[in-house]
Design an enzyme around this catalytic site. Structure first.
Site, short mmCIF file in Angstrom:
data_model
loop_
_atom_site.label_atom_id
_atom_site.label_comp_id
_atom_site.label_asym_id
_atom_site.label_seq_id
_atom_site.Cartn_x
_atom_site.Cartn_y
_atom_site.Cartn_z
NE ARG A 2 86.36 -62.93 26.33
CZ ARG A 2 86.18 -64.23 26.09
NH1 ARG A 2 85.85 -65.05 27.05
NH2 ARG A 2 86.31 -64.69 24.87
CG ASP A 33 82.54 -63.22 29.73
OD1 ASP A 33 81.95 -64.10 30.39
OD2 ASP A 33 82.78 -63.34 28.51
#
Length: 308
Positions: A190, A88
């Site tokens: 993610r 991320d």
């Protein structure tokens, strides 16, 4: 000075968590607003993420473990063409995949959709190394921060919907995708971003994440911490009362006064033919217990009104 409502039987709060705060930070804020330390939450959100965080206050902290919060929905933005250490935007940019000599911005919509299709349905997903999963008693992210090389095993998850919203947006050499995801508990969005980038040979990570639903609780029901603070300032309750919280999450059964009394002593009552766990609500609308039917009897799984 804010007026703190007295702590009562408690209830649930559906919080719209802001970015930059941990779930524990939110719990701390709610403790001050509700005037009690008996506060817990279900389903941790990363500091970067925003959206639905279900918080239990007083007796409702015990309710959290019995809520069916296995299905979740997210709105997110994925950036293709760049890989990070955390999958991320909070991580460090790491070396691009070898195949990334073709820039992500040159990918077609059809290629993106084909990649997303491979990550839809029942899949095996390897969680991000900085997840909260425990390895020999320690969180994976703690081990990563201590310099350990953490490799987590893939686990089965279900991605019911992985939908591209609008057209992919070229940003310099990258490609940004706005997506919506419906998935089972334990799915990491993610990791979806990472795996989509890997599958397309360009790398990828998550740059925005907003949880829009946890089980039956939706973002439309959520209040920001500022809104909750205003309610506390006015001396108003900040929780969804326990009976209403139970009714929002599971089937309910109206109890007679005698049934409510029996349950308050921990005794079983007659069945109502309801499957799974359900809520027992007393004749005055009070939460009495959560019940489950076995062997021809409805037994209390969790009591809220002990005898006496």
């Amino acid at each position: 000075m804010a007026r703190t409502p007295p702590a009562g039987p408690g209830g649930l709060i559906v919080v719209d968590k802001p970015a930059g705060m941990t779930s524990h930070d939110v719990v701390g804020r709610i403790r001050r607003l509700a005037g009690t330390r008996r506060v817990g939450h279900a389903g941790t959100l990363d500091p970067m993420a925003t959206g639905v965080l279900v918080v239990g206050v007083e007796r409702a902290t015990k309710l959290l473990a019995h809520l069916v919060l296995t299905d979740k929905s997210y709105s997110a933005t994925i950036r293709l063409g760049q890989r990070t250490s955390t999958d991320d935007a909070e991580g460090d940019v790491v070396e691009e995949p070898v195949q990334s000599d073709t820039r992500a911005a040159g990918l077609s919509r059809a290629q993106v959709l084909a990649g997303m299709a491979t990550l839809t349905g029942a899949i095996e997903q390897r969680p991000a190394a900085v997840s909260a999963i425990k390895i020999d008693g320690r969180r994976a992210y703690e081990r990563v921060r201590a310099g350990e090389d953490v490799q987590l095993a893939a686990r089965p998850v279900t991605v019911a919907r992985f939908e591209l919203l609008g057209e992919p947006r070229p940003v310099q050499e990258w490609l940004d995708l706005d997506v919506e995801v419906d998935c089972s508990s334990g799915t990491y969005v993610r990791a979806l971003a990472r795996d989509l980038g890997e599958g397309l040979g360009v790398g990828g990570h998550l740059i925005r994440l907003r949880r829009t639903r946890v089980g039956p609780f939706r973002i439309e029901q959520a209040r920001t911490l500022e809104q909750l603070g205003e309610l506390a300032e006015q001396g108003s309750a900040v929780t969804l009362p326990l009976p209403a919280a139970i009714a929002a999450a599971m089937p309910i059964r109206k109890l007679t006064a005698q049934e409510a009394r029996e349950l308050s002593f921990g005794r079983a009552i007659g069945t109502a033919g309801l499957p799974g766990t359900y809520g027992g609500i007393g004749p005055e609308g009070q939460a009495i217990a959560l019940l489950s039917e076995t062997a021809g009897q409805a037994r209390p799984v969790l009591g809220f009104t002990p005898a006496g």
